[in-house]
Design an enzyme around this catalytic site. Structure first.
Site, mmCIF file in Angstrom:
data_model
loop_
_atom_site.group_PDB
_atom_site.id
_atom_site.type_symbol
_atom_site.label_atom_id
_atom_site.label_comp_id
_atom_site.label_asym_id
_atom_site.label_seq_id
_atom_site.Cartn_x
_atom_site.Cartn_y
_atom_site.Cartn_z
ATOM 1 N N HIS A 308 59.503 2.080 -23.824
ATOM 2 C CA HIS A 308 58.288 2.790 -24.004
ATOM 3 C C HIS A 308 57.193 1.561 -23.844
ATOM 4 O O HIS A 308 57.513 0.342 -24.021
ATOM 5 C CB HIS A 308 58.046 3.100 -25.730
ATOM 6 C CG HIS A 308 56.794 3.816 -25.589
ATOM 7 N ND1 HIS A 308 55.490 3.366 -25.894
ATOM 8 C CD2 HIS A 308 56.387 5.181 -25.776
ATOM 9 C CE1 HIS A 308 54.592 4.280 -25.952
ATOM 10 N NE2 HIS A 308 55.242 5.281 -26.061
ATOM 11 N N ASP A 365 59.898 11.058 -26.251
ATOM 12 C CA ASP A 365 60.021 12.227 -25.194
ATOM 13 C C ASP A 365 61.495 12.384 -25.084
ATOM 14 O O ASP A 365 61.897 13.431 -24.603
ATOM 15 C CB ASP A 365 59.435 11.374 -23.759
ATOM 16 C CG ASP A 365 58.074 11.130 -23.959
ATOM 17 O OD1 ASP A 365 57.206 12.042 -24.391
ATOM 18 O OD2 ASP A 365 57.749 10.104 -23.739
#
Length: 430
Positions: A308, A365
């Site tokens: 991320h 995600d």
């Protein structure tokens, strides 16, 4: 000169940069006078080192994997609150008490219907239209039915607009989905909770109702909460940028939806499923060969859903979903081969020192994509679900920006690298 201030030396000149303190986290150096005092501007692609606003909504510490909304840890909010409680917190700065929550939920439930003329709006789209395109267009169009929302000037109008938008987004999203599969639109049922109502409009049909599993309701509540806000990300910055021109809330949020649609932002969970499908369809692919490809610097393959930009540690939202995902996948009793690949890929990556040493952990995600699929949502609805979840953050930021006396219309500078002054050449001589 205060020792806490910064000093920028440009040639023989020194420019003082006032230091601005944060409640927690990194302080800032105020460069708002830099161009006027020095004739220079800063160059910061992506604004990764630049704070464009002060905000009291969300705090993120990427190094320690910490996410807080209005001071509350995301772990506590995800376990103890429903989505509308978190929406209230983000927009109004505090968790509602029982009386406030009852009024809030009542106001939301009684504004879920769309004006009947909106049916023609949905009918005008081709069936192949992506639900995100329909969602953003319809969000912008809603304001045409409420003149006062086009340019609200009083807090009562802003509050009414916020409740209207939160209430109607699930209806818009469900109708966008029904349009895409050629089924009749399902009207909202105000006897149901926010999430139950959305599931009802998504999956019920005029010829048969749908049984709503409480476990699915809980799972979707958690997923929406985990997407509710995440600082000044691309879509939130877009909402603020558009709103800084005094564009109304609906138009600003619709613009944020456009930004969210990009595969590097809200489309990332869809990319996870697409990656899993590619692995499944490749007869030569194995979990180990996929891991090897991700580690190969000469291979452009990317392991979607890992790492991320903000978190150099474990994404706290992913930590919440990791155990939650296992329970949901087991409860769904699914035999979906993509979800089995996801489980094996997660285990292999977490056991590999290459990913651990680089802190490339599964992010939100990765888990949200697999859970959305397990819950029965089609791939093209993933980003729409993200948008519903992110709506309180967008609205809260829009409200915060409009009450901030420091707000100015967004107008970044540029470092011009084009042609210098040139003499004009008439057409006949070119």
């Amino acid at each position: 000169m205060s020792e806490s201030n910064g000093t920028l030396s440009i040639g023989e000149a020194s420019i003082e940069l006032p230091r601005l303190e944060a409640t927690v986290g990194q302080p800032a150096l105020d460069i708002s006078r830099l161009r006027a005092d020095s004739g220079h501007i800063t160059f910061d692609p992506g604004f990764a080192n630049t704070a464009g606003t002060r905000s009291a909504m969300t705090y993120i510490d990427g190094a320690s994997g910490e996410l807080r909304h209005r001071g509350y840890a995301i772990e506590d909010l995800a376990v103890h609150c429903n989505f509308l409680e978190v929406a209230y917190l983000l927009m109004y700065g505090k968790l509602p008490n029982q009386a406030e929550l009852a009024v809030w939920e009542h106001d939301i439930s009684t504004h879920t219907m769309l004006n009947e003329e909106m049916r023609s709006f949905f009918d005008a789209f081709p069936r192949r239209a992506h639900p995100m395109a329909v969602l953003s267009s319809a969000t912008n169009a809603i304001s045409t039915f409420y003149d006062v929302y086009r340019r609200p000037t009083r807090s009562i109008e802003i509050d009414a607009g916020a409740r209207t938008l939160i209430a109607k987004l699930p209806t818009i999203a469900a109708w966008a989905y029904k349009k895409s599969i050629g089924e009749p639109y399902i009207y909202p049922d105000n006897r149901l909770s926010y999430v139950e109502n959305f599931l009802h409009m998504m999956f019920a049909r005029p010829v048969e109702d749908v049984v709503i599993d409480p476990a699915v309701v809980k799972a979707l509540n958690v997923l929406l909460i985990l997407h509710a806000d995440h600082g000044q990300n691309c879509s939130t910055a877009t909402v603020r940028s558009v709103g800084s021109s005094r564009a109304n809330m609906f138009t600003s949020v619709a613009a944020g939806m456009g930004a969210l649609w990009g595969p590097l932002h809200g489309g990332a969970n869809q990319s996870v499923i697409e990656m899993l499908q590619e692995i499944h369809d490749d007869p030569d692919a194995t979990i180990q060969s996929t891991i090897a490809r991700a580690k190969d610097p000469d291979d452009d393959f990317r392991l979607m859903g890992f790492g991320h930009r903000v978190y150099s540690n474990y994404d706290p939202r992913a930590r919440i979903l990791s155990s939650f995902a296992e329970d949901i996948l087991d409860r769904m009793s699914t035999t979906d081969p993509l979800l089995e690949i996801a489980r094996e890929l997660e285990a292999a990556a977490l056991a590999d020192d290459y990913f651990a040493s680089r802190k490339l952990y599964p992010n939100v995600d990765f888990y949200s994509g697999t859970i959305f699929r397990a819950l029965g949502f089609p791939l093209r609805m993933f980003t729409v679900l993200f948008a519903i979840g992110r709506s309180p953050g967008w609205i809260g930021n829009w409200m915060e920006m409009n009450t901030d006396p420091e707000t100015k219309i967004i107008r970044p500078r540029q470092l011009y690298v084009g042609e210098p002054a040139r003499d004009f050449v008439p057409l006949e001589n070119r």
